[in-house]
Motif scaffolding. Structure first.
Motif, PDB file in Angstrom:
ATOM      1  N   CYS A  24      84.546  -7.873 -55.739  1.00  0.00           N
ATOM      2  CA  CYS A  24      84.337  -8.739 -56.901  1.00  0.00           C
ATOM      3  C   CYS A  24      85.071  -8.192 -58.135  1.00  0.00           C
ATOM      4  CB  CYS A  24      82.848  -8.887 -57.194  1.00  0.00           C
ATOM      5  SG  CYS A  24      81.990  -9.922 -55.981  1.00  0.00           S
ATOM      6  N   GLU A  25      85.146  -6.871 -58.245  1.00  0.00           N
ATOM      7  CA  GLU A  25      85.883  -6.272 -59.360  1.00  0.00           C
ATOM      8  C   GLU A  25      87.370  -6.596 -59.271  1.00  0.00           C
ATOM      9  OE1 GLU A  25      84.867  -2.179 -58.959  1.00  0.00           O
ATOM     10  OE2 GLU A  25      82.981  -2.354 -60.090  1.00  0.00           O
ATOM     11  N   ILE A  26      87.914  -6.507 -58.053  1.00  0.00           N
ATOM     12  CA  ILE A  26      89.331  -6.841 -57.857  1.00  0.00           C
ATOM     13  C   ILE A  26      89.561  -8.327 -58.092  1.00  0.00           C
ATOM     14  CG2 ILE A  26      91.213  -6.907 -56.175  1.00  0.00           C
ATOM     15  CD1 ILE A  26      90.538  -4.111 -57.235  1.00  0.00           C
ATOM     16  N   LEU A  27      88.630  -9.147 -57.633  1.00  0.00           N
ATOM     17  CA  LEU A  27      88.743 -10.594 -57.829  1.00  0.00           C
ATOM     18  C   LEU A  27      88.725 -10.936 -59.315  1.00  0.00           C
ATOM     19  CD1 LEU A  27      88.959 -13.232 -56.255  1.00  0.00           C
ATOM     20  CD2 LEU A  27      86.471 -13.351 -56.231  1.00  0.00           C
ATOM     21  N   LYS A  28      87.849 -10.271 -60.056  1.00  0.00           N
ATOM     22  CA  LYS A  28      87.782 -10.504 -61.502  1.00  0.00           C
ATOM     23  C   LYS A  28      89.068 -10.063 -62.180  1.00  0.00           C
ATOM     24  CE  LYS A  28      84.829  -9.731 -65.527  1.00  0.00           C
ATOM     25  NZ  LYS A  28      83.568  -9.105 -66.021  1.00  0.00           N
ATOM     26  N   THR A  63      77.277  -2.541 -47.810  1.00  0.00           N
ATOM     27  CA  THR A  63      77.740  -3.888 -48.128  1.00  0.00           C
ATOM     28  C   THR A  63      77.748  -4.160 -49.631  1.00  0.00           C
ATOM     29  OG1 THR A  63      75.499  -4.734 -47.745  1.00  0.00           O
ATOM     30  CG2 THR A  63      77.048  -4.876 -45.924  1.00  0.00           C
ATOM     31  N   LEU A  64      76.763  -3.644 -50.360  1.00  0.00           N
ATOM     32  CA  LEU A  64      76.738  -3.872 -51.804  1.00  0.00           C
ATOM     33  C   LEU A  64      77.877  -3.155 -52.501  1.00  0.00           C
ATOM     34  CD1 LEU A  64      72.933  -3.790 -52.767  1.00  0.00           C
ATOM     35  CD2 LEU A  64      74.424  -5.765 -52.366  1.00  0.00           C
ATOM     36  N   GLN A 105      75.597   0.506 -39.298  1.00  0.00           N
ATOM     37  CA  GLN A 105      76.912   0.985 -39.685  1.00  0.00           C
ATOM     38  C   GLN A 105      77.651   0.008 -40.581  1.00  0.00           C
ATOM     39  OE1 GLN A 105      79.694   1.408 -36.459  1.00  0.00           O
ATOM     40  NE2 GLN A 105      81.092   2.695 -37.625  1.00  0.00           N
ATOM     41  N   LYS A 106      77.615  -1.267 -40.230  1.00  0.00           N
ATOM     42  CA  LYS A 106      78.468  -2.255 -40.888  1.00  0.00           C
ATOM     43  C   LYS A 106      77.770  -3.114 -41.931  1.00  0.00           C
ATOM     44  CE  LYS A 106      82.291  -1.659 -38.370  1.00  0.00           C
ATOM     45  NZ  LYS A 106      83.599  -1.287 -38.959  1.00  0.00           N
ATOM     46  N   PHE A 107      76.456  -3.229 -41.837  1.00  0.00           N
ATOM     47  CA  PHE A 107      75.772  -4.197 -42.691  1.00  0.00           C
ATOM     48  C   PHE A 107      74.563  -3.612 -43.409  1.00  0.00           C
ATOM     49  CE2 PHE A 107      78.047  -6.606 -39.460  1.00  0.00           C
ATOM     50  CZ  PHE A 107      78.744  -7.522 -40.246  1.00  0.00           C
ATOM     51  N   ASN A 108      74.543  -2.292 -43.548  1.00  0.00           N
ATOM     52  CA  ASN A 108      73.438  -1.718 -44.309  1.00  0.00           C
ATOM     53  C   ASN A 108      73.614  -2.041 -45.787  1.00  0.00           C
ATOM     54  OD1 ASN A 108      74.482   0.776 -45.941  1.00  0.00           O
ATOM     55  ND2 ASN A 108      75.459   0.973 -43.928  1.00  0.00           N
ATOM     56  N   LYS A 109      72.523  -1.997 -46.536  1.00  0.00           N
ATOM     57  CA  LYS A 109      72.511  -2.453 -47.921  1.00  0.00           C
ATOM     58  C   LYS A 109      73.503  -1.700 -48.798  1.00  0.00           C
ATOM     59  CE  LYS A 109      69.410  -3.195 -51.852  1.00  0.00           C
ATOM     60  NZ  LYS A 109      68.009  -3.079 -52.350  1.00  0.00           N
ATOM     61  N   ASP A 110      73.471  -0.376 -48.756  1.00  0.00           N
ATOM     62  CA  ASP A 110      74.344   0.414 -49.623  1.00  0.00           C
ATOM     63  C   ASP A 110      75.816   0.139 -49.341  1.00  0.00           C
ATOM     64  OD1 ASP A 110      72.128   1.526 -50.786  1.00  0.00           O
ATOM     65  OD2 ASP A 110      72.194   3.381 -49.610  1.00  0.00           O
TER      66      ASP A 110
END
Length: 260
Positions: free
Chosen positions: A245-249, A237-238, A230-235
């Motif tokens: 990262c977009e907001i950080l940029k 989390t990515l 539920q919390k840490f699957n690849k799709d």
């Protein structure tokens, strides 16, 4: 146990996610925010800001970013921002040099400041009879579009506040010896890990059999497998990491050059 109202408030903390349709009085809002501003802060610079959201239209805009919580129905929302923009303006007004307010050092110190201050707000709110919960999805919100935040700001945390409309039990916590290390990090054995999470894993016993059968089709046979899925699957989390990262940029903080 120490008989102290502050310690008791901390130990008895509960996340409240259902609130009465009741406005939080302005004098209480002012008081809990003042408690927030008295938190520890790096260099006594308070590189954070609180945005208090009580306007229904702004709540609706925030709600577009959140599939999991009906933010439109939250009585009061307090968002803590990393804010070195104000520091930059102070330097500018006084003809000072300010070339590095958007570097990782400034960001992380401001992030700590913001979160410590917001936790002060949370505890102060609970001490007055209010309920609160943290909403981590705020990391993905476009605060520049919705809240008109300037460059060099970033959403560190969101606190949802109101009068409780539910009774909840204390959540499970890991035993203290799983959390506290003395002088150096202690590596745990498999048996240690099993012992630490034993109480949490017992939740599987209360899962309805029909739900268990559904989960088995996804190769999920216990609580840690369910949490990982539920919390840490690849799709999941990515996608969320990409948004953060977009907001950080967009914030103008300069991280990219350190990874080249």
């Amino acid at each position: 146990m120490i008989q102290n109202p502050v310690v008791e408030c901390l130990i008895n903390h509960k996340s409240i996610r259902k609130f009465l349709d009741k406005e939080v009085p302005e004098e209480i809002v002012v008081e809990i925010l003042h408690a927030g501003t008295r938190a520890a802060t790096g260099g006594n610079l308070q590189c954070y800001s609180f945005i208090v959201v009580d306007d229904p239209e702004v709540k609706d805009k925030l709600n577009r970013y959140d599939k999991y919580h009906n933010l439109s129905e939250i009585p009061l929302i307090i968002i803590a921002l990393v804010d070195t923009y104000r520091l930059k303006r102070w330097f500018e007004v006084n003809n000072s040099q300010y070339p590095y307010v958007n570097e990782p050092l400034g960001f992380f110190i401001a992030n700590w400041d913001a979160l410590i201050a917001l936790q002060n707000v949370s505890i102060a709110a609970e001490s007055t009879g209010l309920g609160t919960f943290y909403n981590g999805n705020v990391l993905e919100y476009d605060i520049y579009e919705v809240l008109k935040a300037p460059e060099y700001t970033f959403p560190a945390g969101m606190l949802c506040v109101g009068y409780p409309d539910q009774n909840s039990n204390l959540s499970i916590r890991l035993p203290i010896n799983a959390i506290v290390h003395k002088n150096e990090y202690r590596r745990f054995s498999d048996d240690d890990i099993k012992s630490f999470y034993e109480e949490r894993e017992k939740i599987w016993e209360s899962v309805p059999q029909k739900k268990k059968e559904e989960l088995k089709q996804e190769n999920i046979f216990n609580i840690p497998q369910a949490v990982a899925k539920q919390k840490f699957n690849k799709d999941f989390t990515l996608l969320k990491s990409k948004r953060i990262c977009e907001i950080l940029k967009k914030s103008g903080f300069n991280f990219e050059k350190y990874f080249k």
